[in-house]
Scaffold this motif. Structure first.
Motif, PDB file in Angstrom:
ATOM      1  N   VAL A 116       7.215  -7.299  13.265  1.00 30.26           N
ATOM      2  CA  VAL A 116       6.857  -6.237  12.314  1.00 30.26           C
ATOM      3  C   VAL A 116       6.715  -4.938  13.103  1.00 30.26           C
ATOM      4  N   TYR A 176       1.406 -13.671  10.673  1.00 30.30           N
ATOM      5  CA  TYR A 176       1.303 -13.781   9.222  1.00 30.30           C
ATOM      6  C   TYR A 176       2.359 -14.756   8.708  1.00 30.30           C
ATOM      7  N   LYS A 177       2.080 -15.369   7.559  1.00 30.72           N
ATOM      8  CA  LYS A 177       3.125 -16.087   6.854  1.00 30.72           C
ATOM      9  C   LYS A 177       4.140 -15.073   6.325  1.00 30.72           C
ATOM     10  N   LEU A 178       5.361 -15.520   6.131  1.00 31.21           N
ATOM     11  CA  LEU A 178       6.413 -14.616   5.671  1.00 31.21           C
ATOM     12  C   LEU A 178       6.021 -13.908   4.379  1.00 31.21           C
ATOM     13  N   ALA A 234       0.791  -7.341   6.184  1.00 31.05           N
ATOM     14  CA  ALA A 234       1.099  -6.912   7.554  1.00 31.05           C
ATOM     15  C   ALA A 234       1.394  -5.419   7.588  1.00 31.05           C
ATOM     16  N   LEU A 247       5.774 -12.258  11.676  1.00 30.31           N
ATOM     17  CA  LEU A 247       5.877 -13.064  10.475  1.00 30.31           C
ATOM     18  C   LEU A 247       6.551 -14.385  10.854  1.00 30.31           C
ATOM     19  N   GLU A 257       3.254 -12.934   3.505  1.00 38.65           N
ATOM     20  CA  GLU A 257       2.179 -11.979   3.750  1.00 38.65           C
ATOM     21  C   GLU A 257       2.682 -10.669   4.344  1.00 38.65           C
ATOM     22  N   ALA A 258       3.984 -10.454   4.298  1.00 37.98           N
ATOM     23  CA  ALA A 258       4.556  -9.222   4.862  1.00 37.98           C
ATOM     24  C   ALA A 258       3.918  -7.953   4.289  1.00 37.98           C
ATOM     25  N   TYR A 297      13.227 -10.298   7.869  1.00 36.34           N
ATOM     26  CA  TYR A 297      12.089 -10.894   7.166  1.00 36.34           C
ATOM     27  C   TYR A 297      12.648 -11.999   6.258  1.00 36.34           C
TER      28      TYR A 297
END
Length: 291
Positions: A8, A266-268, A274, A289, A270-271, A61
């Motif tokens: 990120v 982070y989980k994907l 982030a 991610l 949760e972008a 992502y």
């Protein structure tokens, strides 16, 4: 590639908000690591099962991404997938800043803004390893401790102290040889003011917004200073340079000379969070991610 981790970066925010343009619609993310799961008939540089990393590949992502083979670099055995994803864009940026744009020498003094950020912590380490004196700016005591642990000689809490005044005090009014500035608008004017005559201001980002136009006469009035606005693509413009620069950064990591701080994974899905954390200056080190 099947993605192991995606980096990120502020450029993702810039693209999302339209400051940088990309064809619509697009999937965000430009950096990551993973395993090659399929290749075209003409591909000779990678094989199925290779661990690879990349930067500048839009669409990262995701769980899978298609990338040109020439953008992929091998991950050596001593580097984890997470560290590889965390060090491509920011690690190579720190490397070209300190070794090319303004090639530091042991006698130099560098001011590093956002010294506890993703680029900042890597840049501080590289400058320290070269033997330069490093002054870092940070916003909190916690971040100050991280910058000092990375090798900064002095740290300025810009939320408590005017960094221009403090930098001049620390250098006995001589100024610094170079300012590495990824912040932009909020630091620009004062960054020019803390340079020694014929020093260099290196702008490599604009997390606080774009800088205002500059009359070139201003540069002479402030001591015949130099100014550069750089981007990683121009320092990895050939396959050979990409392999050399990424290989050097990975080599530093494998040898223990460069420590990658992963601030949060982070989980994907949760972008969005982030991005909010990155924009809110709530982070240190690198954000990743993971699908």
């Amino acid at each position: 590639m099947k993605i192991a981790a995606s980096g990120v970066n502020f450029i993702d925010v810039d693209l999302r908000e339209g400051r940088y343009k990309a064809p619509l619609p697009f999937v965000a993310g430009q950096e990551g690591s993973g395993v090659v799961t399929a290749i075209g008939a003409e591909v000779k540089t990678v094989q199925l099962g290779d661990r690879v990393a990349w930067s500048g590949v839009l669409g990262s992502y995701a769980e899978y991404v298609a990338a040109p083979a020439e953008a992929l670099v091998p991950i050596p055995p001593g580097v984890s997938d997470l560290d590889a994803a965390a060090s491509m864009l920011q690690g190579m940026t720190a490397h070209y800043l300190s070794h090319d744009t303004f090639a530091l020498k042991p006698a130099d003094t560098a001011l590093v803004h956002a010294a506890a950020g993703g680029v900042g912590l890597l840049l501080v380490q590289m400058a320290h390893n070269i033997g330069a004196r490093v002054i870092g700016t940070v916003s909190t005591e916690e971040k100050a401790k991280l910058a000092l642990a990375a090798g900064a000689d002095d740290v300025i809490l810009y939320t408590q102290t005017d960094f221009e005044v403090e930098t001049k005090r620390l250098t006995m009014s001589k100024g610094v040889d170079v300012v590495y500035d990824g912040v932009g608008a909020a630091t620009f004017e004062k960054s020019m003011n803390v340079l020694r005559p014929r020093g260099m201001l290196v702008l490599y980002g604009s997390s606080s917004g774009s800088v205002p136009p500059v009359d070139p006469v201003t540069l002479s009035q402030k001591g015949s200073i130099y100014m550069a606005r750089t981007t990683l693509a121009h320092f990895t413009a050939t396959r050979e340079e990409l392999l050399a620069r990424s290989g050097t950064v990975f080599g530093m990591i494998a040898a223990g000379k460069l420590k990658v701080r992963i601030g949060r994974v982070y989980k994907l899905e949760e972008a969005p969070q982030a991005h909010r954390d990155l924009e809110g200056r709530k982070t240190t080190g690198k954000l990743l991610l993971v699908p």
